[in-house]
Motif scaffolding. Structure first.
Motif, mmCIF file in Angstrom:
data_model
loop_
_atom_site.group_PDB
_atom_site.id
_atom_site.type_symbol
_atom_site.label_atom_id
_atom_site.label_comp_id
_atom_site.label_asym_id
_atom_site.label_seq_id
_atom_site.Cartn_x
_atom_site.Cartn_y
_atom_site.Cartn_z
ATOM 1 N N VAL A 382 -5.582 -27.339 42.778
ATOM 2 C CA VAL A 382 -5.393 -26.594 44.018
ATOM 3 C C VAL A 382 -6.569 -25.658 44.267
ATOM 4 C CG1 VAL A 382 -4.081 -24.698 42.960
ATOM 5 C CG2 VAL A 382 -3.683 -25.294 45.360
ATOM 6 N N GLU A 383 -7.180 -25.136 43.199
ATOM 7 C CA GLU A 383 -8.356 -24.283 43.372
ATOM 8 C C GLU A 383 -9.520 -25.075 43.965
ATOM 9 O OE1 GLU A 383 -5.866 -22.372 40.187
ATOM 10 O OE2 GLU A 383 -6.524 -24.415 40.634
ATOM 11 N N PHE A 384 -9.690 -26.327 43.528
ATOM 12 C CA PHE A 384 -10.744 -27.153 44.107
ATOM 13 C C PHE A 384 -10.436 -27.461 45.568
ATOM 14 C CE2 PHE A 384 -12.138 -31.385 45.407
ATOM 15 C CZ PHE A 384 -13.522 -31.226 45.325
ATOM 16 N N MET A 385 -9.173 -27.772 45.870
ATOM 17 C CA MET A 385 -8.808 -28.081 47.254
ATOM 18 C C MET A 385 -9.066 -26.883 48.171
ATOM 19 S SD MET A 385 -8.011 -31.191 47.065
ATOM 20 C CE MET A 385 -7.704 -32.335 45.707
ATOM 21 N N ARG A 386 -8.809 -25.697 47.682
ATOM 22 C CA ARG A 386 -9.090 -24.500 48.483
ATOM 23 C C ARG A 386 -10.581 -24.322 48.708
ATOM 24 N NH1 ARG A 386 -4.840 -20.942 44.964
ATOM 25 N NH2 ARG A 386 -2.926 -21.504 46.127
ATOM 26 N N LEU A 387 -11.370 -24.622 47.679
ATOM 27 C CA LEU A 387 -12.818 -24.552 47.816
ATOM 28 C C LEU A 387 -13.297 -25.556 48.854
ATOM 29 C CD1 LEU A 387 -15.659 -23.648 46.913
ATOM 30 C CD2 LEU A 387 -15.490 -25.302 45.034
ATOM 31 N N ALA A 388 -12.784 -26.783 48.782
ATOM 32 C CA ALA A 388 -13.166 -27.801 49.765
ATOM 33 C C ALA A 388 -12.741 -27.387 51.163
ATOM 34 C CB ALA A 388 -12.532 -29.145 49.395
ATOM 35 N N GLU A 389 -11.559 -26.807 51.271
ATOM 36 C CA GLU A 389 -11.060 -26.367 52.583
ATOM 37 C C GLU A 389 -11.979 -25.303 53.188
ATOM 38 O OE1 GLU A 389 -8.725 -24.012 55.454
ATOM 39 O OE2 GLU A 389 -9.524 -23.342 53.520
ATOM 40 N N MET A 421 -2.707 -31.442 47.427
ATOM 41 C CA MET A 421 -3.396 -31.375 48.715
ATOM 42 C C MET A 421 -2.498 -30.763 49.785
ATOM 43 S SD MET A 421 -5.341 -35.086 48.503
ATOM 44 C CE MET A 421 -6.335 -34.931 49.985
ATOM 45 N N GLU A 422 -1.201 -31.081 49.729
ATOM 46 C CA GLU A 422 -0.265 -30.508 50.702
ATOM 47 C C GLU A 422 -0.105 -29.005 50.539
ATOM 48 O OE1 GLU A 422 3.049 -33.442 52.546
ATOM 49 O OE2 GLU A 422 3.482 -32.640 50.551
ATOM 50 N N ALA A 423 -0.395 -28.483 49.351
ATOM 51 C CA ALA A 423 -0.297 -27.042 49.139
ATOM 52 C C ALA A 423 -1.419 -26.291 49.849
ATOM 53 C CB ALA A 423 -0.336 -26.740 47.636
ATOM 54 N N VAL A 424 -2.457 -27.009 50.272
ATOM 55 C CA VAL A 424 -3.620 -26.369 50.893
ATOM 56 C C VAL A 424 -3.790 -26.786 52.345
ATOM 57 C CG1 VAL A 424 -6.136 -26.121 50.759
ATOM 58 C CG2 VAL A 424 -4.768 -26.191 48.658
ATOM 59 N N PHE A 425 -3.553 -28.070 52.652
ATOM 60 C CA PHE A 425 -3.818 -28.602 53.984
ATOM 61 C C PHE A 425 -2.508 -28.790 54.762
ATOM 62 C CE2 PHE A 425 -7.508 -29.813 51.505
ATOM 63 C CZ PHE A 425 -8.570 -29.567 52.375
ATOM 64 N N PRO A 426 -2.521 -28.491 56.057
ATOM 65 C CA PRO A 426 -1.292 -28.612 56.864
ATOM 66 C C PRO A 426 -0.762 -30.035 56.986
ATOM 67 C CG PRO A 426 -2.915 -27.229 57.969
ATOM 68 C CD PRO A 426 -3.609 -27.864 56.812
ATOM 69 N N ARG A 427 -1.682 -31.035 57.034
ATOM 70 C CA ARG A 427 -1.253 -32.422 57.201
ATOM 71 C C ARG A 427 -1.937 -33.319 56.169
ATOM 72 N NH1 ARG A 427 3.338 -33.411 60.231
ATOM 73 N NH2 ARG A 427 3.352 -31.987 62.014
ATOM 74 N N VAL A 428 -1.148 -34.214 55.581
ATOM 75 C CA VAL A 428 -1.684 -35.174 54.622
ATOM 76 C C VAL A 428 -1.172 -36.563 54.987
ATOM 77 C CG1 VAL A 428 -1.802 -35.887 52.202
ATOM 78 C CG2 VAL A 428 -1.814 -33.448 52.781
ATOM 79 N N TYR A 429 -2.084 -37.529 55.126
ATOM 80 C CA TYR A 429 -1.756 -38.901 55.500
ATOM 81 C C TYR A 429 -2.180 -39.843 54.377
ATOM 82 C CZ TYR A 429 -1.929 -36.612 60.103
ATOM 83 O OH TYR A 429 -1.759 -35.753 61.168
ATOM 84 N N THR A 430 -1.410 -40.900 54.180
ATOM 85 C CA THR A 430 -1.663 -41.834 53.084
ATOM 86 C C THR A 430 -1.844 -43.250 53.610
ATOM 87 O OG1 THR A 430 -0.404 -40.504 51.517
ATOM 88 C CG2 THR A 430 -0.736 -42.797 50.951
#
Length: 522
Positions: A382-389, A421-430
């Motif tokens: 989640v820390e990486f996802m926040r950095l990417a965000e 990814m859902e913990a950081v981004f509003p929408r996630v598609y697969t």
């Protein structure tokens, strides 16, 4: 000072030399074992636990039985014989290591123990034999004090092990292939055996040394024909990070990393998508409100640079690629038509390090650094996802190419990454790339926009927009999964990636290819 050094050199006995070389060989083989076993069983903590455990057990058995027999059997000739028999087994590994490795897959073991039979069969016997060396050498020592002799011998062996560990890791693996490294250890054992036999060995001992040397050379020569099951081998090496091979089969050139297909290129049409999953890389151009707004793209992970090369040729965008392995970059330039240009720049760095240090923002970040069996956990949390965000523009997207299963036990890693990814981004598609719950490439798109983009909207945009490729088939795989609850949220302080990947060990990985003559393949 020079005289003292000469006196020390003269005090190095033949048994001590044997102990030193056995330390070099045992630790060198242990490091090499990871590279040998990884293509079949992965490079997880369970594989390395098996390797370390087997080597310690084999050495312990060798020490035990060697100590029991040393008083009655230890002599220079038997010491040399141990070294030669070990060298013969090394030759077997060079000649038939792959066959032996594959033969161990029949054992019905839980996935975390799957590599254990292979490690035992391939590396247990030579390590066991090397364990005899130290107690034999201690018995042959001229020192009358048993404790002093034993301490000195095991100190010499430990120094050899240190040299073997560092030498294999930092010198041999970056410069030589697996078979050549094993050959180096085999020759070292043979030469040491010859020295241990002394200046006037028996005729049959001389014959034995020569015969084992010939066997080693023959074993190495048998594996140097330039052809493998992958096709004609164009290039092969060991990098500090992985085994790398480039092979040609038909009109396709394929990059293998760690024994697994990573990227492929049509030699006649270098920008054509050979693997089906790489077509999905273009989906963000349908998710964007205006595809022309995607001005800056970052690829984390290069491989054969299929996506970056196509994006640079197709779109009016600036493409940055960050790849941690410098040899991958060099090979892509030499064998996969990678050319840097004003709109395509390659950086040799770790993905997270690059994002942390840069002040640039991107409209799209493509995360393509995961393998089936080896995932850098620092790129999953989640820390990486926040950095990417934070490095994305207001309407930016993160695209992740994940190898996992859509459901079932083999899908644990996908579900954990989806949840993270859902913990950081509003929408996630697969977008699963294959039917069923088999291990496959699953493409995941996370957007900073909370507005849902429906499947019908994507169909309309696919018809209206020219993004260089028809994505109608890919859009049919559109999925919005419910938030998973049976997997952990991945964090820097707790990211059990190895445990999540474990159910995939031994599972078939479905990697589909596009038809060469199909225009829609891009």
């Amino acid at each position: 000072m020079a005289t003292g050094t000469g006196d020390w050199a003269r005090r190095v006995t033949r048994p001590e030399l044997a102990v030193f070389v056995s330390g070099v060989a045992s630790m060198g083989l242990e490091i090499l074992a990871g590279r040998v076993v990884a293509p079949q069983f992965g490079n997880s903590i369970y594989t390395w636990g098996s390797i370390i455990g087997v080597f310690l057990a084999a050495l312990s058995l060798g020490y035990h039985y060697g100590g029991k027999r040393a008083a009655e059997r230890a002599n220079h000739r038997r010491l040399a014989r141990l070294l030669l028999v070990t060298a013969v087994y090394v030759a077997v590994l060079i000649f038939a290591g792959d066959l032996l490795l594959r033969s161990t897959t029949v054992f019905p073991l839980p996935s975390r123990f799957a590599s254990l039979p292979a490690v035992i069969l391939l590396f247990g016997p030579p390590t066991y034999l090397l364990g005899f060396i130290s107690p034999y050498a201690a018995d042959l020592s001229s020192t009358e004090d048993v404790g002093k002799a034993s301490g000195h011998i095991y100190a010499v062996g430990t120094v050899g092990s240190i040299l073997g560990a560092f030498g294999t890791t930092y010198l041999l693996i970056p410069w030589l292939g697996i078979d050549q490294i094993a050959f180096v250890f085999g020759v070292l054992l043979v030469v040491t055996a010859a020295v241990v036999l002394g200046r006037s060995p028996q005729r049959r001992s001389v014959f034995a040394v020569a015969a084992v040397g010939v066997v080693l050379v023959a074993a190495l020569g048998s594996g140097a024909v330039g052809v493998s099951a992958h096709g004609r081998v164009v290039y092969h090496t060991q990098t500090p990070y992985q085994e790398l091979e480039v092979a040609d089969l038909g009109g396709t050139r394929t990059l293998y990393l760690g024994g697994q297909r990573h990227s492929a290129m049509d030699r006649d049409r270098p920008t054509r998508h050979v693997f089906e999953y790489t077509r999905y890389f273009h989906l963000p151009y349908l998710f964007a409100e205006d595809p022309d707004d995607i001005d800056r793209v970052l690829f984390v992970g290069g491989g054969g640079f299929t996506g970056p090369r196509r994006f640079a040729a197709e779109y009016n965008a600036t493409i940055d690629v960050v790849e941690i392995d410098p040899e991958v970059i060099r090979v892509a330039k030499e064998y996969f038509h990678l050319e840097e240009s004003p709109n395509l720049t390659v950086y040799n760095a770790g993905g997270r390090q690059f994002l942390r240090d840069t002040d640039r923002t991107y409209d799209l970040i493509v995360l393509d650094a995961y393998k089936k069996d080896k995932v850098p956990f620092q790129l999953t949390t989640v820390e990486f996802m926040r950095l990417a965000e934070r490095r994305l523009t207001d309407d930016g997207m993160l695209y992740a190419n994940i190898i996992s299963a859509p459901s079932g036990p083999a899908g644990q890693f996908y579900r954990a990454e989806h949840r993270t990814m859902e913990a950081v981004f509003p929408r996630v598609y697969t977008f699963p790339t294959h039917d069923g719950s088999v291990v496959q490439n699953i493409e995941v798109i996370a957007t900073k926009s909370a507005t849902r983009v429906s499947q019908s909207t994507l169909r309309e945009r696919n018809q209206q927009r020219d993004v260089g490729i028809d994505l109608g088939d890919e859009i049919r795989d559109y999925t919005i999964d419910d938030p998973p609850e049976d997997v952990p949220l991945l964090r820097d302080d707790r990211a059990p990636v190895d445990s999540l990947l474990e159910p995939m060990v031994g599972q078939r990985y479905v990697l589909q290819e596009t038809a060469p003559g199909n225009a829609s393949a891009g």
